[in-house]
Design an enzyme around this catalytic site. Structure first.
Site, PDB file in Angstrom:
ATOM      1  N   CYS A  35     -11.258  -8.413  15.574  1.00 13.81           N
ATOM      2  CA  CYS A  35     -11.727  -9.691  15.543  1.00 13.81           C
ATOM      3  C   CYS A  35     -12.116 -10.447  14.454  1.00 13.81           C
ATOM      4  O   CYS A  35     -12.853 -11.450  14.293  1.00 13.81           O
ATOM      5  CB  CYS A  35     -13.304  -9.274  16.368  1.00 13.81           C
ATOM      6  SG  CYS A  35     -14.682  -8.719  14.971  1.00 13.81           S
ATOM      7  N   ALA A  50       0.835  -1.251   0.084  1.00 13.29           N
ATOM      8  CA  ALA A  50      -0.096   0.158   0.150  1.00 13.29           C
ATOM      9  C   ALA A  50       0.769   1.222   0.066  1.00 13.29           C
ATOM     10  O   ALA A  50       0.594   2.160   0.581  1.00 13.29           O
ATOM     11  CB  ALA A  50      -1.033  -0.038   1.216  1.00 13.29           C
ATOM     12  N   HIS A  85       5.488   4.634  -4.293  1.00 12.30           N
ATOM     13  CA  HIS A  85       6.926   4.771  -4.112  1.00 12.30           C
ATOM     14  C   HIS A  85       7.307   6.129  -4.652  1.00 12.30           C
ATOM     15  O   HIS A  85       6.760   6.655  -5.563  1.00 12.30           O
ATOM     16  CB  HIS A  85       7.389   3.699  -4.836  1.00 12.30           C
ATOM     17  CG  HIS A  85       7.160   2.294  -4.122  1.00 12.30           C
ATOM     18  ND1 HIS A  85       8.015   1.819  -2.844  1.00 12.30           N
ATOM     19  CD2 HIS A  85       6.248   1.134  -4.394  1.00 12.30           C
ATOM     20  CE1 HIS A  85       7.369   0.684  -2.583  1.00 12.30           C
ATOM     21  NE2 HIS A  85       6.571   0.361  -3.381  1.00 12.30           N
TER      22      HIS A  85
END
Lengths: 425, 494, 124
Positions: free
Chosen positions: B451, B49, B52
């Site tokens: 969770c 993600a 660059h």
């Protein structure tokens, strides 16, 4: 139900801890008690725990989970505990203001005199046991599967492997067998059973479900849906022993690998947590590090029996009621001192009316705008002028003082706020 | 006579979607096909993600050119498409005295590539900027133009914007072969029938080699899937606020520790060449490797803080760089090959592919113009993709207003990431409808918290069933074969 | 015929592993018991093993599609599968109150099947 702006005790969560806290808060004198529950009905996770074994300590009876919950729900309703259902608490401030959100109740913003945290616990997941392999459908926590099978009415698989010999895992093994599924294996990484022996006999032995201790899942296979798991024996450090791998075909892997107290909200409220239990640090009244915020049940630490959760809830509810009543008394005694016309602020901000019985109280403030001619400095209650004095001028740079004395007590006693203002003559 | 388009884009990853979006500016009929149940499910769905800066690719390569050109485009693009993007800058961190000289080399390489604003900072400064850093840090290279993004949103937003501008998208539609008229491509065969076209754009990612071979192009080209594993850490336990690269090795940028837009820290990837183009399994040994890498940069990270593990596949090619004198064999392919007519061939788009995608799209447009295609701009082209409300990002007052407007925004379905029923329903009925659990997850980040969806899963299955008007038994995690449920509890077979 | 087998006593949480020698339903020897309740448990298990059974039945018009139910007393273990098959056939109508008899005298064993909770009628 018309929602009030302010409640004596607000309880977050309606599982056994929350229900007990609500009932006990009412019994110990709290008038306005509100439960906020994220699900559409009261009862919490007990409603999906349809098996027997609840209430042996408290009722000396062997009840299924929903019955245990129902008894407390009925009592809470009888005591006129209010409930906001289908409502999720977003935020709690250390000053005990609660923000919540709901499809049916809209955005909720209420002030509590005392709060009981009773959010219970959540299940550990696949990542916390770091299960390698693919990520297909068919990997569920035991609790999620339990909700589907027992409440929503759907089976999440046909052939199961269960990782973890905790009580929920073993109970689900029996439950799935009851509904016609095949449970191939229960695997436990520890060299001993982590649930109750009673459940081992009644849930696994009774139905010939094999349990393997010191075993874990090395990897999950299958792209779309689980196709098999690779089981492996582990050494004392839980490391897989090469050569002991076994592929077990199945379509579902259930995880019953432990529970963790649910404390996202506690953190937002600034409550101090214990790294070991994962729950708030509490005193013998179940009060947390934030005054007026209490915690009870699995949110504090994970219990083995629901009966103990109920007892903790009863104690926390009682403490919360006491705190709320003291708070109420303080509110009645304390009235705010408000800045009126051309007054920027008044110190003190609040007046303890009792003080005026014995001694005088000095009110000090600054004005917003200079007035270069004589003015009145006045203190009013909602209806009456209580006292006033004259000043030759007022300027923002110079502090102004006016004094209330015991002779004002009777007037002040009837007031719910006092306003200080500058009145031109 | 099959349905015919001016352009068919094969593959709905970040590159294919960007090409479709930028081409939608012109008077062209465009079809994009994707073999999976959603777009952006390949390499675009599992990566670091990161946008660059461009100091890493070898000067002279297409990778270097595309990376640096694209980096400049991201502010405007993220604004137009409403993609979450933050230009936080990034660091290459040298640990111990031996790694320090390598920073100079990288700095020089970055300057040659045209990366602006880079400089080397002292160990002390690095410790100040990232208190969690390994105390043995000896210095760091700072690149202020590096950024972080929401990788799922890139493909989805670009595809949605393309649809807004008239592009047709077909999911679960797999390329099988080209239809040729002599040396000219006139269409493609898919599992859903034939489609005619004047141009086909090969944006097939991991399968780019298979697609170009069907056209007889570059028979020597091969994609080797290079698997990279990742761990996501619980933001409640630890937060690293920066993008931290180790000093790179010859084959990879190494295992990095980076902040995400959601506040979670992410660790990865390792690099493992494999054969199977679908094998995204996380391995036991790989996870061990990640921790060695992570601890080199941030010793206080602990496996106990992991909330999710996943693996992505890089579409690593073997195309030589065409610039004379540059000895490099893993360059991008962006070309109109001579062997056939009507093919725009993209291949070997591995890292920095996500960053480069918009520049690649512009290059495709140039190539088409060079090939004599008269691209005529549409006066009504709409570059803005309207945003949808994100409950968790709103202040209380606006949450209140949103709920008053549509009560479904009041029901929180994912408690960790605070995703509401309103948002889920909006995604189900969006221009690219989210019809699976994972599709909703990629759009809303639901189920990505600690969770891992154990709370929201039954609820999302319910909402999907209701909105799509089907039984919960038909709801899948990621397309056919990944159904969550098998039968009603009380209907035992046999 | 005399046989020896291992049994785990579940009378209390201690869960002693017992080595039981018996001839059919006649207990000959019990070893490994921590207290005298072990022998009683063995006799019960050999003569007439019983278990509390909890499951669900379908419910129409309720707030959920299933109603949790349980046996009013421990049910003979060998007939549990038969009982579950019986429960699968049942569909009742909401509303239901906790403790209501869903199936009386199940399989003629003199044990009732009770609703574990209230099930209000679905509104709206």
């Amino acid at each position: 139900m018309a929602l009030k702006d302010k409640y004596d005790v607000v309880i977050i969560g309606s599982g056994p801890g929350g229900l007990a806290a609500a009932i006990s808060a009412k019994k110990y004198g709290a008038e306005d008690v509100l439960i906020i529950e994220r699900d559409v009905e009261l009862g919490g996770i007990l409603l999906q725990c349809i098996h027997n074994g609840f209430g042996v300590e408290i009722f000396k009876e062997d009840l299924p989970g929903p019955s245990y919950a129902q008894r407390f729900i009925n009592e809470a309703m009888l005591l006129k505990v209010e409930a906001l259902l289908d409502t999720m608490v977003l935020d709690i401030t250390p000053q005990r203001r609660i923000f919540a959100s709901s499809k049916i109740n809209g955005f909720v913003d209420i002030q509590a005199r005392a709060i009981v945290l009773a959010m219970g616990c959540r299940e550990r997941t696949r990542a916390q046991v770091r299960l390698p392999g693919t990520r297909p459908a068919g990997v569920y926590t035991a609790g999620t599967a339990q909700r589907w099978v027992n409440v929503e009415g759907y089976m999440p698989g046909k052939r199961f492997v269960i990782l973890g010999s905790g009580d929920i895992g073993m109970i689900m093994a029996r439950r799935l067998t009851f509904e016609g599924a095949k449970v191939e294996r229960v695997l436990e990484v520890m060299p001993y059973l982590t649930g109750l022996t009673r459940n081992y006999v009644q849930c696994l032995l009774d139905y010939d479900i094999p349990l393997q201790l010191q075993h874990t899942v090395k990897r999950i296979l299958g792209h779309q849906r689980v196709e098999a798991i690779e089981a492996v024996r582990v050494n004392e450090k839980w490391e897989p022993i090469p050569g002991t791998e076994e592929i077990i075909p199945c379509d579902t892997l259930l995880l019953s690998v432990g529970l963790i107290p649910e404390n996202e909200l506690s953190k937002k409220a600034g409550v101090q947590l214990d790294a070991l239990t994962g729950g708030p640090v509490v005193d013998n009244n179940f009060e947390t590090s934030v005054p007026g915020i209490f915690a009870a049940g699995n949110v504090v630490h994970v219990y083995d029996l629901v009966d103990w959760v109920t007892e903790a809830g009863l104690a926390a509810g009682k403490s919360a009621a006491r705190f709320a009543l003291a708070e109420r008394r303080r509110e009645i005694r304390h009235i705010p001192l408000l800045a009126g016309h051309n007054v920027r602020y008044v110190v003190p901000h609040e007046l303890d009316k009792q003080t005026l019985m014995e001694e005088e109280v000095r009110l000090q403030f600054r004005v917003k705008q200079p007035v270069e001619e004589p003015v009145w400095v006045e203190v009013h209650s909602e209806n009456n002028l209580i006292t006033r004095k004259s000043e030759r001028y007022v300027r923002p740079g110079e502090m102004v003082t006016i004094v209330l004395t015991p002779r004002h007590y009777e007037e002040v006693e009837r007031a719910t706020s006092l306003t200080v203002s500058i009145v031109e003559r | 006579m099959p349905e015919t388009y001016d352009v068919i884009v094969i593959g709905g990853g970040a590159v294919g979607c960007m090409v479709a979006r930028f081409l939608s500016r012109y008077r062209l009929s465009i079809l994009l096909i994707e073999k999976e149940a959603d777009i952006g499910m390949g390499a675009s769905s599992a990566n670091s993600a990161i946008i660059h800066a461009g100091y890493d690719p070898l000067p002279g390569t297409l990778k270097a050119k595309m990376n640096v050109a694209a980096n400049l485009m991201w502010d405007t693009l993220a604004g137009e498409l409403n993609i979450p993007f933050e230009r936080r800058g990034d660091y290459v961190v040298a640990i111990g005295p031996k790694e320090l000289p390598k920073l100079e080399l990288l700095l020089e390489q970055g300057r040659r590539n045209g990366v602006p604003g880079m400089h080397i900072i002292s160990a002390e400064e690095m410790r100040h900027r990232e208190p969690n850093i390994n105390p043995d840090v000896s210095g760091a290279l700072w690149a202020p133009t590096g950024g972080i993004c929401d990788p799922f949103a890139i493909s989805i937003a670009a595809a949605e914007n393309a649809v807004q501008n008239g592009v047709r998208i077909l999911l679960e539609t797999a390329f099988e072969d080209f239809i040729m008229d002599g040396k000219r491509i006139v269409g493609i065969k898919t599992n859903r029938g034939d489609f005619g076209c004047r141009w086909a754009v090969n944006a097939a990612g991991l399968y780019a080699d298979v697609v170009m071979h069907k056209a007889g192009v570059r028979p020597e080209f091969k994609i080797t899937p290079r698997r990279g594993e990742y761990c996501i850490l619980d933001r409640a336990e630890i937060t690293v606020n920066n993008v931290l690269f180790p000093v790179p090795s010859d084959i990879s940028k190494g295992i990095l520790v980076t902040a995400t837009l959601h506040g979670n820290t992410i660790v990865g990837p390792n690099a493992q060449d494999i054969e199977d183009k679908e094998d995204r399994a996380v391995t036991y040994d790989g996870l061990g490797e990640l921790w060695d890498g992570a601890h080199k940069l941030v010793p206080s990270l602990s496996p106990r803080h992991v909330i999710a593990v996943f693996a992505g596949l890089r579409a690593s090619g073997n195309a030589p760089c065409e610039t004379p004198g540059v000895d490099y064999n893993h360059d991008f392919i962006i070309e109109i090959p001579r062997e056939v007519q009507g093919l725009v061939n993209l291949g070997g788009i591995e890292s920095p592919g996500l960053t480069s995608a918009p520049a690649i799209a512009l290059r495709v447009i140039e190539l088409l113009k060079e090939a004599g295609e008269k691209l005529e701009e549409k006066p009504d082209w709409q570059p803005i993709r309207p945003p949808r409300p994100r409950f968790r990002d709103l202040p209380h007052e606006e949450q209140k207003r949103l709920i008053a407007l549509d009560p479904r925004y009041g029901r929180i379905v994912c408690r960790c990431e605070m995703v509401t029923e309103g948002e889920i329903v909006a995604e189900i009925h969006a221009p690219i409808p989210a019809r699976t659990y994972d599709a909703i997850k990629r759009r809303t980040w639901l189920g990505t918290g600690r969770c891992l969806g154990s709370f929201d899963m039954p609820r999302v299955v319910d909402i999907l069933a209701q909105e799509l008007g089907v039984s919960p038994l038909a709801i899948t995690k990621k397309g056919p074969g990944s159904e969550f449920l098998v039968r009603p509890t009380k209907q035992v077979e046999g | 015929m005399e046989t020896t087998e291992k049994m785990i006593c579940i009378t209390c949480p201690k869960g002693c592993t017992l080595e039981v020698t018996h001839d059919g339903q006649t207990v000959l020897k019990v070893e490994g018991s921590g207290c005298k309740r072990g022998k009683d448990y063995v006799e019960r298990e050999l003569k007439d093993p019983r278990r509390m059974v909890a499951s669900t039945v379908r419910v129409r018009g309720g707030t959920h599609p299933l109603l949790p139910v349980y046996t009013s007393a421990p049910f003979p273990k060998p007939r549990i599968q038969e009982l579950l098959a019986e429960l699968r056939k049942i569909e009742i109508k909401a509303p239901v109150k906790m403790g209501e008899v869903v199936l009386a005298d199940a399989l003629g064993e003199g044990i009732d099947i009770l609703a574990s909770r209230d099930m209000p009628r679905m509104t709206g």
